[in-house]
Structures are given as C-alpha cells and as structure tokens.
Design a protein around this motif. Structure first.
Motif, PDB file in Angstrom:
ATOM      1  N   GLU A  31      23.727 -24.538 -33.990  1.00 24.60           N
ATOM      2  CA  GLU A  31      24.416 -25.265 -32.919  1.00 24.60           C
ATOM      3  C   GLU A  31      24.567 -24.452 -31.636  1.00 24.60           C
ATOM      4  O   GLU A  31      24.797 -25.018 -30.570  1.00 24.60           O
ATOM      5  CB  GLU A  31      25.793 -25.732 -33.394  1.00 24.60           C
ATOM      6  CG  GLU A  31      25.732 -26.725 -34.532  1.00 24.60           C
ATOM      7  CD  GLU A  31      25.049 -28.023 -34.124  1.00 24.60           C
ATOM      8  OE1 GLU A  31      25.256 -28.471 -32.978  1.00 24.60           O
ATOM      9  OE2 GLU A  31      24.308 -28.591 -34.961  1.00 24.60           O
ATOM     10  N   TRP A  32      24.446 -23.116 -31.735  1.00 24.58           N
ATOM     11  CA  TRP A  32      24.665 -22.328 -30.521  1.00 24.58           C
ATOM     12  C   TRP A  32      23.615 -21.240 -30.284  1.00 24.58           C
ATOM     13  O   TRP A  32      23.503 -20.740 -29.174  1.00 24.58           O
ATOM     14  CB  TRP A  32      26.066 -21.704 -30.526  1.00 24.58           C
ATOM     15  CG  TRP A  32      26.287 -20.688 -31.618  1.00 24.58           C
ATOM     16  CD1 TRP A  32      26.721 -20.926 -32.885  1.00 24.58           C
ATOM     17  CD2 TRP A  32      26.074 -19.277 -31.535  1.00 24.58           C
ATOM     18  NE1 TRP A  32      26.791 -19.758 -33.597  1.00 24.58           N
ATOM     19  CE2 TRP A  32      26.397 -18.721 -32.784  1.00 24.58           C
ATOM     20  CE3 TRP A  32      25.644 -18.415 -30.517  1.00 24.58           C
ATOM     21  CZ2 TRP A  32      26.310 -17.362 -33.056  1.00 24.58           C
ATOM     22  CZ3 TRP A  32      25.551 -17.054 -30.783  1.00 24.58           C
ATOM     23  CH2 TRP A  32      25.888 -16.545 -32.041  1.00 24.58           C
ATOM     24  N   TRP A  33      22.820 -20.893 -31.293  1.00 26.03           N
ATOM     25  CA  TRP A  33      21.902 -19.770 -31.104  1.00 26.03           C
ATOM     26  C   TRP A  33      20.460 -20.154 -31.391  1.00 26.03           C
ATOM     27  O   TRP A  33      19.768 -20.611 -30.493  1.00 26.03           O
ATOM     28  CB  TRP A  33      22.391 -18.569 -31.919  1.00 26.03           C
ATOM     29  CG  TRP A  33      21.621 -17.314 -31.722  1.00 26.03           C
ATOM     30  CD1 TRP A  33      21.051 -16.853 -30.564  1.00 26.03           C
ATOM     31  CD2 TRP A  33      21.314 -16.335 -32.709  1.00 26.03           C
ATOM     32  NE1 TRP A  33      20.424 -15.658 -30.782  1.00 26.03           N
ATOM     33  CE2 TRP A  33      20.576 -15.312 -32.089  1.00 26.03           C
ATOM     34  CE3 TRP A  33      21.602 -16.222 -34.065  1.00 26.03           C
ATOM     35  CZ2 TRP A  33      20.131 -14.182 -32.769  1.00 26.03           C
ATOM     36  CZ3 TRP A  33      21.163 -15.104 -34.726  1.00 26.03           C
ATOM     37  CH2 TRP A  33      20.436 -14.097 -34.095  1.00 26.03           C
ATOM     38  N   HIS A 138      23.466 -15.815 -22.371  1.00 25.38           N
ATOM     39  CA  HIS A 138      23.261 -17.266 -22.472  1.00 25.38           C
ATOM     40  C   HIS A 138      23.922 -17.829 -23.735  1.00 25.38           C
ATOM     41  O   HIS A 138      24.604 -18.854 -23.679  1.00 25.38           O
ATOM     42  CB  HIS A 138      21.764 -17.575 -22.489  1.00 25.38           C
ATOM     43  CG  HIS A 138      21.444 -19.000 -22.774  1.00 25.38           C
ATOM     44  ND1 HIS A 138      21.576 -20.014 -21.836  1.00 25.38           N
ATOM     45  CD2 HIS A 138      21.029 -19.613 -23.917  1.00 25.38           C
ATOM     46  CE1 HIS A 138      21.241 -21.166 -22.385  1.00 25.38           C
ATOM     47  NE2 HIS A 138      20.903 -20.960 -23.650  1.00 25.38           N
ATOM     48  N   PHE A 139      23.706 -17.163 -24.883  1.00 27.48           N
ATOM     49  CA  PHE A 139      24.133 -17.735 -26.157  1.00 27.48           C
ATOM     50  C   PHE A 139      25.612 -17.522 -26.488  1.00 27.48           C
ATOM     51  O   PHE A 139      26.225 -18.406 -27.089  1.00 27.48           O
ATOM     52  CB  PHE A 139      23.262 -17.195 -27.302  1.00 27.48           C
ATOM     53  CG  PHE A 139      21.866 -17.733 -27.265  1.00 27.48           C
ATOM     54  CD1 PHE A 139      21.619 -19.086 -27.496  1.00 27.48           C
ATOM     55  CD2 PHE A 139      20.796 -16.917 -26.990  1.00 27.48           C
ATOM     56  CE1 PHE A 139      20.336 -19.604 -27.463  1.00 27.48           C
ATOM     57  CE2 PHE A 139      19.496 -17.415 -26.954  1.00 27.48           C
ATOM     58  CZ  PHE A 139      19.272 -18.762 -27.188  1.00 27.48           C
ATOM     59  N   ARG A 142      27.867 -20.222 -25.405  1.00 30.05           N
ATOM     60  CA  ARG A 142      27.661 -21.424 -26.224  1.00 30.05           C
ATOM     61  C   ARG A 142      28.463 -21.329 -27.514  1.00 30.05           C
ATOM     62  O   ARG A 142      29.014 -22.326 -27.986  1.00 30.05           O
ATOM     63  CB  ARG A 142      26.169 -21.596 -26.516  1.00 30.05           C
ATOM     64  CG  ARG A 142      25.369 -21.984 -25.296  1.00 30.05           C
ATOM     65  CD  ARG A 142      23.900 -22.008 -25.562  1.00 30.05           C
ATOM     66  NE  ARG A 142      23.568 -22.803 -26.741  1.00 30.05           N
ATOM     67  CZ  ARG A 142      22.454 -23.489 -26.890  1.00 30.05           C
ATOM     68  NH1 ARG A 142      21.544 -23.493 -25.937  1.00 30.05           N
ATOM     69  NH2 ARG A 142      22.228 -24.163 -27.993  1.00 30.05           N
ATOM     70  N   ALA A 145      32.040 -22.072 -26.713  1.00 34.33           N
ATOM     71  CA  ALA A 145      32.263 -23.504 -26.478  1.00 34.33           C
ATOM     72  C   ALA A 145      32.170 -24.315 -27.771  1.00 34.33           C
ATOM     73  O   ALA A 145      32.875 -25.316 -27.931  1.00 34.33           O
ATOM     74  CB  ALA A 145      31.240 -24.029 -25.465  1.00 34.33           C
ATOM     75  N   TYR A 146      31.318 -23.888 -28.701  1.00 32.97           N
ATOM     76  CA  TYR A 146      31.095 -24.650 -29.932  1.00 32.97           C
ATOM     77  C   TYR A 146      32.237 -24.484 -30.940  1.00 32.97           C
ATOM     78  O   TYR A 146      32.717 -25.470 -31.518  1.00 32.97           O
ATOM     79  CB  TYR A 146      29.766 -24.237 -30.575  1.00 32.97           C
ATOM     80  CG  TYR A 146      29.541 -24.854 -31.930  1.00 32.97           C
ATOM     81  CD1 TYR A 146      29.273 -26.214 -32.068  1.00 32.97           C
ATOM     82  CD2 TYR A 146      29.622 -24.082 -33.086  1.00 32.97           C
ATOM     83  CE1 TYR A 146      29.079 -26.792 -33.323  1.00 32.97           C
ATOM     84  CE2 TYR A 146      29.425 -24.642 -34.335  1.00 32.97           C
ATOM     85  CZ  TYR A 146      29.159 -25.996 -34.454  1.00 32.97           C
ATOM     86  OH  TYR A 146      28.976 -26.559 -35.691  1.00 32.97           O
TER      87      TYR A 146
END
Length: 154
Positions: A31-33, A138-139, A142, A145-146
C-alpha cells in the motif's frame, strides 16, 4: 563519512503496533512501498519486493532478508544483494525501522546503511545513495499517510 547512511524521523498518527504491521507485512507494504512484496516478518526469512508489474519481465525484483523482527519496536532487513547469495554487510544495505510510542502515535526512526561497505567506486556509492535517499523521501510520507487509515475511529 559522506554517503554512509540515510536517516529519517517521522511522526505517524497510529500506534507502534499498527505501524509495525504496516512496515512488516506484505499486504500493508504494497500500500505504500513496493508494487509486490513476498516476505515473512521472521528473522532469517528470505523474500523480495518488486517495483513494477510483477507480470512484466522489466519489473525490478529486489531480494531481502529479515534480520530483526521485534514487534512493535523494531523491524530490520538487508536488501539489494544478488539473488541466491546470502545477505551480508559487504553485499547489501541494512534498513532499520525503530518505533517509539509518542503522544498516542509513533515516532518512526528510519535508517539505511551500508553504502560505503560494498567496495564500489565513489561515484556509484554517491549515485546509489542519492537514488535511495530520493526513494525514501517519496515512500516514507506514504507510510505516514497510510498507517492512520488502519486505526478505527469511534
């Protein structure tokens, strides 16, 4: 020493237990990486992460080995080594996630080390360090947020 490590600290609005699941299990990692993840959060487990469509021969499959799994405090793995070769300090990078309870959430301390340990020429060390640093920049947001989306709200 320049280009030895990447270190980041981020605050996540979820408990260490939730964040640990997000950083250590394939269904949450995806979901994020990476686009695909195949690993068990058990020390010594060998798996992989895939960037790109796993059905596409051009997808980038990266082997990894879980080094430490101490829920909900720490998760660490070695990655970016040749497939079929056991991960070691001189052929892989060590990624560590330390989770610290903080004000009802989690302070995540992230590090990736080993760039200087590969025996590479300085320009390759610098380019790889920059690539990984940009990737984590970048990751990791995320991830931040996830994870809170998994927390039940009253």
């Amino acid at each position: 020493m320049p280009y030895e490590s990447i270190e980041r600290e981020i605050r996540i609005e979820a408990s260490p237990e939730v964040v640990y699941q997000v950083i250590s299990t394939p269904e949450h990692l995806r979901e994020w990486w990476p686009d695909e993840a195949d690993l068990a959060p058990t020390p010594g487990a060998v798996g992989s992460v895939t960037f790109g469509d796993p059905a596409d021969p051009a997808a980038h499959v990266v082997p990894l080995t879980v080094i430490e799994a101490d829920p909900p405090r720490r998760f660490a793995f070695r990655w970016v080594h040749d497939d079929g070769v056991p991960a070691a300090a001189d052929n892989s990078f060590l990624v560590t996630f330390d989770l610290i309870p903080a004000d009802g959430g989690t302070l995540l301390r992230f590090s990736e080390t080993g760039f200087q340990d590969q025996g590479w020429k300085p320009d390759l060390v610098e380019a790889t360090h920059r690539d990984h640093s940009n990737g984590w920049d970048h990751f990791l947001p995320r991830l931040a947020a996830y994870a809170p989306r998994l927390v039940s709200r009253p």
